[in-house]
Write a protein that holds these residues in place. Structure first.
Motif, short mmCIF file in Angstrom:
data_model
loop_
_atom_site.label_atom_id
_atom_site.label_comp_id
_atom_site.label_asym_id
_atom_site.label_seq_id
_atom_site.Cartn_x
_atom_site.Cartn_y
_atom_site.Cartn_z
N HIS A 120 -6.11 -42.77 -22.41
CA HIS A 120 -6.19 -41.36 -22.04
C HIS A 120 -7.64 -40.99 -21.77
N ALA A 121 -7.95 -40.63 -20.53
CA ALA A 121 -9.33 -40.48 -20.07
C ALA A 121 -10.10 -39.42 -20.85
N ASP A 122 -9.50 -38.24 -21.06
CA ASP A 122 -10.21 -37.17 -21.75
C ASP A 122 -10.47 -37.53 -23.21
N SER A 123 -9.55 -38.27 -23.82
CA SER A 123 -9.75 -38.71 -25.20
C SER A 123 -10.89 -39.71 -25.28
N ILE A 124 -11.04 -40.55 -24.27
CA ILE A 124 -12.15 -41.50 -24.24
C ILE A 124 -13.48 -40.74 -24.21
N ALA A 125 -13.54 -39.68 -23.40
CA ALA A 125 -14.76 -38.87 -23.32
C ALA A 125 -15.06 -38.19 -24.65
N THR A 126 -14.01 -37.66 -25.29
CA THR A 126 -14.20 -37.00 -26.58
C THR A 126 -14.63 -38.00 -27.64
N LEU A 127 -14.06 -39.19 -27.62
CA LEU A 127 -14.46 -40.24 -28.56
C LEU A 127 -15.94 -40.58 -28.38
N ALA A 128 -16.39 -40.62 -27.14
CA ALA A 128 -17.81 -40.86 -26.87
C ALA A 128 -18.68 -39.81 -27.53
N GLU A 129 -18.24 -38.54 -27.46
CA GLU A 129 -19.00 -37.46 -28.10
C GLU A 129 -18.99 -37.61 -29.62
N PHE A 130 -17.86 -38.04 -30.18
CA PHE A 130 -17.79 -38.25 -31.63
C PHE A 130 -18.82 -39.30 -32.06
N ALA A 173 -21.21 -44.73 -27.98
CA ALA A 173 -21.16 -43.48 -27.21
C ALA A 173 -21.36 -43.77 -25.73
N MET A 174 -22.35 -44.59 -25.41
CA MET A 174 -22.61 -44.91 -24.01
C MET A 174 -21.45 -45.70 -23.40
N LYS A 175 -20.91 -46.67 -24.13
CA LYS A 175 -19.81 -47.47 -23.60
C LYS A 175 -18.61 -46.59 -23.25
N TYR A 176 -18.28 -45.67 -24.14
CA TYR A 176 -17.11 -44.82 -23.88
C TYR A 176 -17.40 -43.75 -22.83
N HIS A 177 -18.63 -43.27 -22.75
CA HIS A 177 -18.96 -42.33 -21.68
C HIS A 177 -18.86 -43.02 -20.32
N LYS A 178 -19.31 -44.24 -20.21
CA LYS A 178 -19.20 -44.96 -18.95
C LYS A 178 -17.74 -45.20 -18.58
N LYS A 179 -16.93 -45.54 -19.57
CA LYS A 179 -15.50 -45.75 -19.33
C LYS A 179 -14.85 -44.46 -18.83
N ALA A 180 -15.12 -43.35 -19.53
CA ALA A 180 -14.53 -42.06 -19.13
C ALA A 180 -15.06 -41.62 -17.77
N ALA A 181 -16.34 -41.88 -17.51
CA ALA A 181 -16.92 -41.52 -16.21
C ALA A 181 -16.23 -42.25 -15.09
N ARG A 182 -15.93 -43.53 -15.30
CA ARG A 182 -15.24 -44.32 -14.27
C ARG A 182 -13.84 -43.79 -14.03
N LEU A 183 -13.24 -43.20 -15.07
CA LEU A 183 -11.90 -42.64 -14.94
C LEU A 183 -11.92 -41.20 -14.42
N GLY A 184 -13.11 -40.70 -14.08
CA GLY A 184 -13.21 -39.40 -13.42
C GLY A 184 -13.51 -38.22 -14.31
N VAL A 185 -13.88 -38.44 -15.57
CA VAL A 185 -14.22 -37.33 -16.46
C VAL A 185 -15.65 -36.88 -16.17
N ASP A 190 -17.83 -53.04 -18.61
CA ASP A 190 -17.49 -51.87 -19.41
C ASP A 190 -16.06 -51.95 -19.91
N SER A 191 -15.14 -52.34 -19.03
CA SER A 191 -13.73 -52.41 -19.39
C SER A 191 -13.51 -53.45 -20.49
N MET A 192 -14.16 -54.62 -20.37
CA MET A 192 -13.98 -55.66 -21.36
C MET A 192 -14.57 -55.25 -22.70
N ASN A 193 -15.71 -54.55 -22.67
CA ASN A 193 -16.35 -54.11 -23.90
C ASN A 193 -15.48 -53.15 -24.68
N ILE A 194 -14.68 -52.33 -23.97
CA ILE A 194 -13.90 -51.29 -24.64
C ILE A 194 -12.51 -51.77 -24.99
#
Length: 271
Positions: free
Chosen positions: A45-55, A69-81, A254-258
């Motif tokens: 879930h893209a928005d949850s990934i972004a929120t997890l990055a903030e956590f 935080a950076m890994k999840y922000h990059k993942k969410a960014a790629r998903l359009g957040v 990024d995908s493999m890291n997450i």
């Protein structure tokens, strides 16, 4: 501290989760939120990934961890957040651990094209300044004009900064000049630029929701069934799904890291 450094620090300090600042928290309630959003993030879930990055960034319900935080922000960014596109840009541009000016500018432009309120303003400043080696008056004019058209709160101050060095004319800043002619600012009694008051319009103060209301709303949104275009991952269509399109090398990493298992944390442990 020069003006650009002060503005970049402002951009970081005011970055918030839907205009509500996430702060360090280690209560049981915060830990429960963290567990819930981590599970949703693992489901894609893209928005949850972004929120997890903030956590991870703020240490909300977990230990602060900038790498995650950076890994999840990059993942969410790629998903359009868009908020993650902007935050990844700030981290790449300002944090010594991640310093990568080229990638930071790419993320910042992406956030600007996706209508993040602060991204055009920051791009205009970077292109106008000598600080980042990106000085380009044509690009500065383009992005400052966009920020001006959007009535960015801090544009008046930066307009004054420009005037302290040069005039804003049709020749030097054609797009910004046109925007200023169409919607001119006023001068205050202190001889400062400001946006004109909205005469005859009732001003209504809208309070941001508290953190519980905001996170609960995200939790409910993540449970809703979302129409998909060929992808089986909830909340992700085929245009952003790993399985449905080719990835760049950075996106693949990024995908493999997450999704590929444990991630090494700052102290050498794993999550």
């Amino acid at each position: 501290m020069n003006l650009l450094q002060a503005i970049v620090l402002w951009c970081i300090s005011t970055f918030a989760l839907a205009q509500l600042k996430v702060e360090p928290c280690n209560t049981q309630k915060c830990q429960n939120y963290f567990v819930h959003f981590k599970k949703n993030a693992q489901r894609g879930h893209a928005d949850s990934i972004a929120t997890l990055a903030e956590f991870y960034y703020h240490g909300f319900g977990t230990s602060k961890n900038l790498l995650l935080a950076m890994k999840y922000h990059k993942k969410a960014a790629r998903l359009g957040v868009v908020r993650s596109q902007y935050k990844a840009a700030l981290l790449f541009l300002t944090n010594e651990r991640f310093k990568d000016h080229k990638r930071g500018m790419n993320y910042l432009r992406k956030a600007a094209y996706n209508d993040h309120i602060n991204a055009p303003y920051l791009l205009g400043i970077i292109y106008y300044s000598d600080e980042f080696g990106e000085k380009n008056k044509t690009e500065a004019d383009k992005w400052l004009a966009q920020a001006y058209k959007e009535n960015h709160d801090d544009i008046p101050e930066f307009i004054e900064h420009i005037y302290s060095f040069e005039d804003i004319t049709q020749a030097s800043f054609p797009s910004l000049y046109a925007a200023m002619e169409k919607n001119p600012m006023i001068k205050t009694q202190q001889n400062r630029f400001a946006w004109p008051p909205e005469d005859g319009t009732e001003v209504i103060t809208v309070l941001s929701p508290d953190i519980d209301s905001l996170l609960k709303k995200q939790m409910l949104d993540s449970r809703k069934k979302i129409k998909q275009l060929g992808s089986r991952m909830a909340g992700i269509d085929c245009r952003t799904s790993v399985a449905c399109r080719a990835l760049t090398l950075d996106e693949m990493k990024d995908s493999m890291n997450i999704t590929g298992g444990n991630v090494v944390t700052n102290d050498g442990g794993s999550q």
